[in-house]
Write a protein that holds these residues in place. Sequence first.
Motif, PDB file in Angstrom:
ATOM      1  N   MET A  24       7.288 -70.307  -3.820  1.00  0.00           N
ATOM      2  CA  MET A  24       7.941 -71.385  -4.558  1.00  0.00           C
ATOM      3  C   MET A  24       8.560 -70.911  -5.865  1.00  0.00           C
ATOM      4  N   LEU A  29      10.661 -75.902  -5.077  1.00  0.00           N
ATOM      5  CA  LEU A  29       9.285 -76.402  -5.157  1.00  0.00           C
ATOM      6  C   LEU A  29       9.159 -77.878  -4.818  1.00  0.00           C
ATOM      7  N   LYS A  30      10.213 -78.680  -5.045  1.00  0.00           N
ATOM      8  CA  LYS A  30      10.094 -80.109  -4.764  1.00  0.00           C
ATOM      9  C   LYS A  30       9.952 -80.368  -3.268  1.00  0.00           C
ATOM     10  N   VAL A  32       9.313 -78.242  -0.817  1.00  0.00           N
ATOM     11  CA  VAL A  32       8.188 -77.529  -0.211  1.00  0.00           C
ATOM     12  C   VAL A  32       6.879 -78.276  -0.471  1.00  0.00           C
ATOM     13  N   THR A  33       6.704 -78.759  -1.695  1.00  0.00           N
ATOM     14  CA  THR A  33       5.485 -79.505  -2.021  1.00  0.00           C
ATOM     15  C   THR A  33       5.372 -80.770  -1.188  1.00  0.00           C
ATOM     16  N   LEU A  34       6.493 -81.480  -0.997  1.00  0.00           N
ATOM     17  CA  LEU A  34       6.456 -82.703  -0.186  1.00  0.00           C
ATOM     18  C   LEU A  34       6.164 -82.394   1.279  1.00  0.00           C
ATOM     19  N   ARG A  36       4.142 -80.334   2.452  1.00  0.00           N
ATOM     20  CA  ARG A  36       2.692 -80.226   2.615  1.00  0.00           C
ATOM     21  C   ARG A  36       1.973 -81.516   2.272  1.00  0.00           C
ATOM     22  N   HIS A  37       2.246 -82.072   1.089  1.00  0.00           N
ATOM     23  CA  HIS A  37       1.409 -83.161   0.582  1.00  0.00           C
ATOM     24  C   HIS A  37       1.848 -84.540   1.055  1.00  0.00           C
ATOM     25  N   ARG A  38       3.093 -84.708   1.457  1.00  0.00           N
ATOM     26  CA  ARG A  38       3.523 -85.996   1.997  1.00  0.00           C
ATOM     27  C   ARG A  38       3.570 -85.988   3.519  1.00  0.00           C
ATOM     28  N   TYR A  43       1.109 -75.139   4.778  1.00  0.00           N
ATOM     29  CA  TYR A  43       1.934 -74.264   3.946  1.00  0.00           C
ATOM     30  C   TYR A  43       1.142 -73.012   3.602  1.00  0.00           C
ATOM     31  N   GLY A  45       1.537 -69.677   1.304  1.00  0.00           N
ATOM     32  CA  GLY A  45       2.323 -69.051   0.258  1.00  0.00           C
ATOM     33  C   GLY A  45       2.199 -67.546   0.271  1.00  0.00           C
TER      34      GLY A  45
END
Length: 553
Positions: A24, A29-30, A32-34, A36-38, A43, A45
């Motif tokens: 990231m 990062l926006k 990629v983070t979603l 996984r978490h949404r 993921y 790294g």
Amino acid sequence: MTKVHEEVAAVAARLHDGPVFGLMGDANLKFVTLMRHRHGMAYHGARHEPGAVAMADGWARATGRVGLCSVTQGPGLTNTVTAMVESRKAGTPVVLLVGDTPVRSSGLNQDIDQRRMIESLDIRYVDIDSDRYVSEKLIDAFGWAGRELRPVVVGIRTDVQDLEARPSNRVEPAGSAVSVRSPTAEDVDALLDWSRPPNGRSCSRGAAPCAPVRGRSLSALAQRIGAVTATSVQAKSLFDDEFCVGIAGGFASPVAVDVLAEADLVLAFGCSLTPWTMRMGTLAPKATIVQCDADAAALGARYAIDRGIHADALATADALLSKLPAGSPLPRYRIEEVGSRLAGVRAEPVAPLPAIPTGRLDGRAVVRRLEQVLPREKTVVVDSGHFMGHPAMHLSVPNPARFVFSQDFQAMGLGLAGGIGAAVAAPDALTVVVIGDGGLMMSLGELDTAVRVRLPMLVVVMNDAAYGAEYHLLDRFGLPVEDSCFPDSDFAAIARSLGARGATVACDSDLDAVADWLAAPDRPLIVDCKIEPCAMAPWFREVFALMEAQNRR
């Protein structure tokens, strides 16, 4: 309303049912983070950007599906070039989601012409530079990767990621279904004519189907026309009958070389037919070479052929089988004398190994001993280097998908990350990575990744304290070898410092540590095998001899 970065994450999650590998930065990062978490995507790294791509590549090779990875803009992308070229040359379907600088950027440190750089590598680049057609472009990227079997890069500009994405009605890759191209009647008739024994006689010469594609049709065809079978190294273990000579080319056994030299016809199904596969022209010097491939551009691209057939390999084999007369198969190569010779190869694949006076180990002996210890159900991943023929020749796998041989760009340092991707793809099977000390030093950070992901994988370090290929090249040219040599690193200690298990192998009995670890493999085991640099691999010596013979012509 949905913002562009939210749309990227949602569409990627809908199109891809596997993990995302990445590193990231501010430009990715926006989404990629979603992911996984949404959207619940796994993921993983990486520690360095080429590792992220190599992990996706290894995962794709092991599964046969499109791999997914993501890095940030500018240097994040430039760091991936070697791994991306490996995927492109290998024909691995990978989608790389990369951030990009704003459309109207001016003087930003990380601003480069990403499209121009990627397209110079003969890789597709898709630019998401507005709030329009976000879903369509992503859908097309996944479709192209899957259909064309090659990587695709999607650049997503940072200044559009927070805009509201305009809605789309497309939900599937356009034209993602792959149509099967059948051979022409003329091609089938030519194959039928070539497949008959010379002058209508049944003899010990014969055809040698050689292919990296799956299917029983090729084995049935070989039996019908009395041919032995062989594979490229990428298709290791495709055939398992008694008349399979194994790998064709530089990693072939001496018996396989002798048998294939007698062939009057080579039918290459889906093989790229490189000079290495054809042993610099010596594999089947008297044979008619017929190459069948669904990619017209591949026909004769890397080796001179007598006829190219632009068609699906299995469709062509089936069409030829349907034309062959019923009855007993032709004996040709499939006779007791050939079977006995090949059985001897399987029992003792290489000649007895001479003692090495320095006390360090012979790489062949290490790999052959490992084969006795390791289970049949395993995935083998091989990094590039002087040692790479040893695992190719002497480590077994149950099928070609379990053999990841990332050598299309012959780049060192991608094997460890590729092994991580393959291990994630097949968590129930042991993953074995065979890598040199040079390649491991290049990718050492990914040992941390393997520990974090808690992968019970085996990393076998063929540690000759040198760049082995360069050592032998320098020696061959009569030049000093010391600049290719390095102090002997303690990789077992390095492994333990990162939370893995480590073992040093300086004699045959030290490999008992592998058997002990296999009883309860709770984390990666790095086995530091002290290899003799002076012992030249047989295939490397043969390459020298063949090249010198060519130069004398």
